[in-house]
Design a protein around this motif. Structure first.
Motif, PDB file in Angstrom:
ATOM      1  N   PHE A 337       0.480   0.297   3.913  1.00 21.47           N
ATOM      2  CA  PHE A 337      -0.230   0.272   5.212  1.00 21.47           C
ATOM      3  C   PHE A 337      -0.473  -1.157   6.116  1.00 21.47           C
ATOM      4  N   PRO A 338      -0.420  -1.199   7.429  1.00 16.39           N
ATOM      5  CA  PRO A 338      -0.320  -2.322   7.863  1.00 16.39           C
ATOM      6  C   PRO A 338      -1.629  -3.103   7.614  1.00 16.39           C
ATOM      7  N   GLY A 339      -1.478  -4.320   7.163  1.00 18.35           N
ATOM      8  CA  GLY A 339      -2.601  -5.091   6.832  1.00 18.35           C
ATOM      9  C   GLY A 339      -3.140  -5.085   5.652  1.00 18.35           C
ATOM     10  N   CYS A 340      -2.614  -4.091   4.643  1.00 19.01           N
ATOM     11  CA  CYS A 340      -3.009  -3.920   3.405  1.00 19.01           C
ATOM     12  C   CYS A 340      -2.113  -4.565   2.222  1.00 19.01           C
ATOM     13  N   ASP A 341      -2.612  -5.155   1.193  1.00 24.30           N
ATOM     14  CA  ASP A 341      -2.013  -5.656   0.410  1.00 24.30           C
ATOM     15  C   ASP A 341      -2.220  -5.173  -1.333  1.00 24.30           C
ATOM     16  N   TYR A 342      -2.518  -3.998  -1.417  1.00 23.25           N
ATOM     17  CA  TYR A 342      -2.914  -3.668  -2.770  1.00 23.25           C
ATOM     18  C   TYR A 342      -1.493  -3.618  -3.495  1.00 23.25           C
ATOM     19  N   PRO A 343      -1.728  -3.894  -4.660  1.00 20.19           N
ATOM     20  CA  PRO A 343      -0.415  -4.110  -5.700  1.00 20.19           C
ATOM     21  C   PRO A 343       0.229  -2.503  -5.842  1.00 20.19           C
ATOM     22  N   PRO A 344       1.303  -2.394  -6.450  1.00 18.82           N
ATOM     23  CA  PRO A 344       1.922  -1.151  -6.529  1.00 18.82           C
ATOM     24  C   PRO A 344       1.114  -0.254  -7.561  1.00 18.82           C
ATOM     25  N   LEU A 368       4.699   3.828  -0.372  1.00 17.30           N
ATOM     26  CA  LEU A 368       3.488   3.517  -1.170  1.00 17.30           C
ATOM     27  C   LEU A 368       2.199   3.260  -0.412  1.00 17.30           C
ATOM     28  N   LEU A 369       1.068   3.821  -0.842  1.00 21.66           N
ATOM     29  CA  LEU A 369      -0.221   3.776  -0.153  1.00 21.66           C
ATOM     30  C   LEU A 369      -1.213   3.784  -1.097  1.00 21.66           C
ATOM     31  N   CYS A 370      -2.058   2.701  -0.908  1.00 18.96           N
ATOM     32  CA  CYS A 370      -3.158   2.787  -1.833  1.00 18.96           C
ATOM     33  C   CYS A 370      -4.058   4.050  -1.562  1.00 18.96           C
ATOM     34  N   ARG A 371      -5.046   4.206  -2.209  1.00 23.50           N
ATOM     35  CA  ARG A 371      -6.020   5.471  -2.314  1.00 23.50           C
ATOM     36  C   ARG A 371      -6.858   5.571  -1.067  1.00 23.50           C
ATOM     37  N   ARG A 372      -7.122   4.437  -0.514  1.00 27.44           N
ATOM     38  CA  ARG A 372      -7.936   4.606   0.673  1.00 27.44           C
ATOM     39  C   ARG A 372      -7.115   4.890   1.985  1.00 27.44           C
ATOM     40  N   HIS A 373      -5.953   4.286   1.874  1.00 22.05           N
ATOM     41  CA  HIS A 373      -4.943   4.538   3.072  1.00 22.05           C
ATOM     42  C   HIS A 373      -4.254   5.913   2.900  1.00 22.05           C
ATOM     43  N   HIS A 374      -4.007   6.344   1.770  1.00 23.69           N
ATOM     44  CA  HIS A 374      -3.521   7.501   1.481  1.00 23.69           C
ATOM     45  C   HIS A 374      -4.540   8.675   1.947  1.00 23.69           C
ATOM     46  N   ARG A 375      -5.699   8.504   1.674  1.00 26.14           N
ATOM     47  CA  ARG A 375      -6.817   9.379   2.314  1.00 26.14           C
ATOM     48  C   ARG A 375      -6.885   9.351   3.794  1.00 26.14           C
ATOM     49  N   LEU A 376      -6.816   8.060   4.376  1.00 27.29           N
ATOM     50  CA  LEU A 376      -6.868   7.732   5.819  1.00 27.29           C
ATOM     51  C   LEU A 376      -5.690   8.890   6.407  1.00 27.29           C
ATOM     52  N   GLU A 380      -8.073  11.944   7.080  1.00 28.08           N
ATOM     53  CA  GLU A 380      -8.577  11.432   8.445  1.00 28.08           C
ATOM     54  C   GLU A 380      -7.565  11.687   9.655  1.00 28.08           C
ATOM     55  N   GLY A 381      -6.359  12.151   9.168  1.00 28.97           N
ATOM     56  CA  GLY A 381      -5.528  12.600  10.131  1.00 28.97           C
ATOM     57  C   GLY A 381      -4.631  11.350  11.073  1.00 28.97           C
ATOM     58  N   TRP A 382      -4.493  10.320  10.209  1.00 29.49           N
ATOM     59  CA  TRP A 382      -3.563   9.094  10.998  1.00 29.49           C
ATOM     60  C   TRP A 382      -2.129   9.733  10.616  1.00 29.49           C
ATOM     61  N   LYS A 383      -1.321   9.246  11.283  1.00 29.60           N
ATOM     62  CA  LYS A 383       0.127   9.542  11.523  1.00 29.60           C
ATOM     63  C   LYS A 383       0.815   8.303  11.113  1.00 29.60           C
ATOM     64  N   LEU A 384       2.013   8.619  10.176  1.00 36.58           N
ATOM     65  CA  LEU A 384       2.955   7.718   9.780  1.00 36.58           C
ATOM     66  C   LEU A 384       4.326   7.596  10.305  1.00 36.58           C
ATOM     67  N   GLU A 391      10.375  -0.173   8.095  1.00 33.76           N
ATOM     68  CA  GLU A 391       8.916  -0.618   9.201  1.00 33.76           C
ATOM     69  C   GLU A 391       7.956   0.561   9.357  1.00 33.76           C
ATOM     70  N   LEU A 392       6.829   0.356   9.058  1.00 35.73           N
ATOM     71  CA  LEU A 392       5.849   1.438   8.942  1.00 35.73           C
ATOM     72  C   LEU A 392       4.808   1.345  10.046  1.00 35.73           C
ATOM     73  N   VAL A 393       4.913   2.464  10.870  1.00 39.37           N
ATOM     74  CA  VAL A 393       3.877   2.168  12.181  1.00 39.37           C
ATOM     75  C   VAL A 393       2.698   3.573  11.676  1.00 39.37           C
ATOM     76  N   ALA A 394       1.518   2.925  11.794  1.00 41.86           N
ATOM     77  CA  ALA A 394       0.143   3.683  11.781  1.00 41.86           C
ATOM     78  C   ALA A 394      -0.441   4.363  12.960  1.00 41.86           C
ATOM     79  N   ILE A 395      -0.426   5.514  13.358  1.00 44.76           N
ATOM     80  CA  ILE A 395      -0.922   5.993  14.427  1.00 44.76           C
ATOM     81  C   ILE A 395      -2.482   6.644  14.377  1.00 44.76           C
ATOM     82  N   PRO A 396      -3.521   5.971  14.983  1.00 45.17           N
ATOM     83  CA  PRO A 396      -4.652   6.671  14.566  1.00 45.17           C
ATOM     84  C   PRO A 396      -4.772   8.055  15.200  1.00 45.17           C
ATOM     85  N   PRO A 397      -5.713   8.874  14.676  1.00 43.74           N
ATOM     86  CA  PRO A 397      -5.919  10.202  15.237  1.00 43.74           C
ATOM     87  C   PRO A 397      -6.328  10.210  16.755  1.00 43.74           C
TER      88      PRO A 397
END
Ligand SMILES: [Zn+2]
Ligand SMILES: [Zn+2]
Length: 397
Positions: A337-344, A368-376, A380-384, A391-397
């Motif tokens: 997720f953009p800006g996140c650096d949680y390890p694998p 790979l997504l951390c739990r918080r971003h996986h939930r998002l 919470e309706g974000w689109k990837l 390259e990953l683009v995250a689009i808010p709901p």
């Protein structure tokens, strides 16, 4: 006029109170909008010192009122009940005022520091309590040390100084206190009717430090764009610690199985087909289909065929195979997720197109997504969108 007392000697205490009130009225009538805000710092210091001095005088007079039974004339049985009745103090506050006014008699340095405005009532309360606990061992030098410390630090840090002092003067007492605190430990984890869990508990100093250290380590420094409050981050960290324990596979078996989170869900629910049954989480109420989809993204699946009448259970397999996970870890190196650096190790493999909807278990469909971003993304309706070069683009709901 009494000689040698100057003009002050003329005033009765009632007149002094009137004058103090007049002076306070004058302060209260000042229009603060025209006063520079920076000068309010000096006001704070001055008013806090005055508050301390007033408190000292109140305690001095309370002691005279108490020892001379001045309250008896009004019909009150004790000075405490008089304070509750006439000054609207709570039971605890009245007891504290009386106890401290009595103890201050034996604590001249503390009384003097409060009367000078240098320390607060909270400091005095802690010193008085330490003096009463240490009894004969609390000598004038000990009082001097605590008064000096009180002039420099807040009450919480004074408590630490008192612990050190007690440790020097009465090591057995400190051990006794710690054992008492250990006996009072508890943790309640209870579930409400709507499925929410409430946690309430108390730990001794060591247990609390262990938990705090683990929570702080999992929380880490706040990342840019993380909108969660401190208590939300702490709650997420507690769940994450438990989840890692389950994922680590080191916990003892329960009923012949390694403990894990089990979800029962129809394939129709995972596909979000209209009219499908709700998924059910162990320990919990029915959960939303989207939560079941998130949990199923990266899980071990045990298929059950044939309905409830004659169920047949198929072999359990992981959605993401071991080699596929290793490739993903090597490629993504942590939450993407953009800006996140949680390890694998702290991530799930998310399907851009869910496997229940026919999405394949191939690298272009997995990230790979951390739990918080996986939930998002799920709840919470974000689109990837995952590009050809990952390259990953995250689009808010
Ligand atoms: Zn997912
Ligand atoms: Zn993340």
């Amino acid at each position: 006029m009494r000689s040698g007392t100057g003009e002050r000697g003329n005033w009765t205490s009632q007149e002094v109170y009137e004058r103090i009130n007049l002076l306070l009225d004058q302060l209260a009538s000042e229009d603060l909008t025209s006063v520079p805000a920076e000068s309010m710092g000096d006001d704070q210091i001055a008013l806090h010192r005055i508050t301390n001095r007033v408190q000292a005088e109140s305690l001095r007079r309370l002691h005279r009122f108490d020892s001379g039974e001045g309250y008896a004339a009004s019909g009150a049985r004790t000075v405490k009940s008089w304070l509750r009745w006439q000054c609207n103090l709570s039971d605890g506050a009245a007891s504290e005022q009386v106890a401290i006014s009595r103890r201050l008699v034996a604590l001249p340095q503390t009384e003097q520091a409060l009367a000078g405005g240098d320390i607060s009532f909270r400091h005095v309360s802690l010193i008085a309590q330490a003096a009463s606990e240490l009894g004969d061992k609390f000598e004038p030098l000990a009082e001097k040390i605590l008064v000096d410390v009180s002039k420099e630090v807040d009450p919480r840090r004074l408590t630490v100084a008192i612990q050190h002092l007690k440790h020097c003067l009465e090591p057995d007492g400190v051990l006794g206190d710690a054992n008492e605190a250990h006996k009072r430990r508890f943790l309640h984890v209870s579930q409400t009717f709507d499925g929410i869990f409430r946690i309430d508990g108390q730990l001794d100093a060591e247990g609390g430090a262990v938990l705090r250290t683990a929570l702080d380590s999992v929380m880490g420094p706040r990342q840019d764009g993380d909108e969660r409050t401190a208590s939300e981050r702490c709650a997420d960290a507690a769940v994450e610690i438990a989840r890692r324990q389950l994922d680590g596979g080191q916990l003892p078996e329960v009923g012949g199985q390694k403990p894990h989170l089990a979800v029962s869900v129809d394939l129709a629910t995972l596909r979000k087909e209209p009219g499908s049954m709700a998924a059910e989480l162990e320990w919990s109420q029915p959960i939303p289909a989207e939560t079941a989809r998130r949990l199923a993204c990266d899980a071990a699946i045990t298929p059950i065929f044939g309905g409830t009448s004659s169920p047949q259970i198929g072999p359990t397999s992981r959605v993401i195979s071991g080699p596929m996970r290793r490739s993903l870890k090597a490629l993504d190196k942590g939450c993407r997720f953009p800006g996140c650096d949680y390890p694998p190790a702290w991530t799930d493999a998310h399907h851009i197109k869910h496997w229940a909807d026919g999405g394949p278990q191939t690298l272009p469909n997995l990230v790979l997504l951390c739990r918080r971003h996986h939930r998002l993304v799920h709840e919470e309706g974000w689109k990837l969108e995952l590009g050809e070069r990952r390259e990953l683009v995250a689009i808010p709901p």
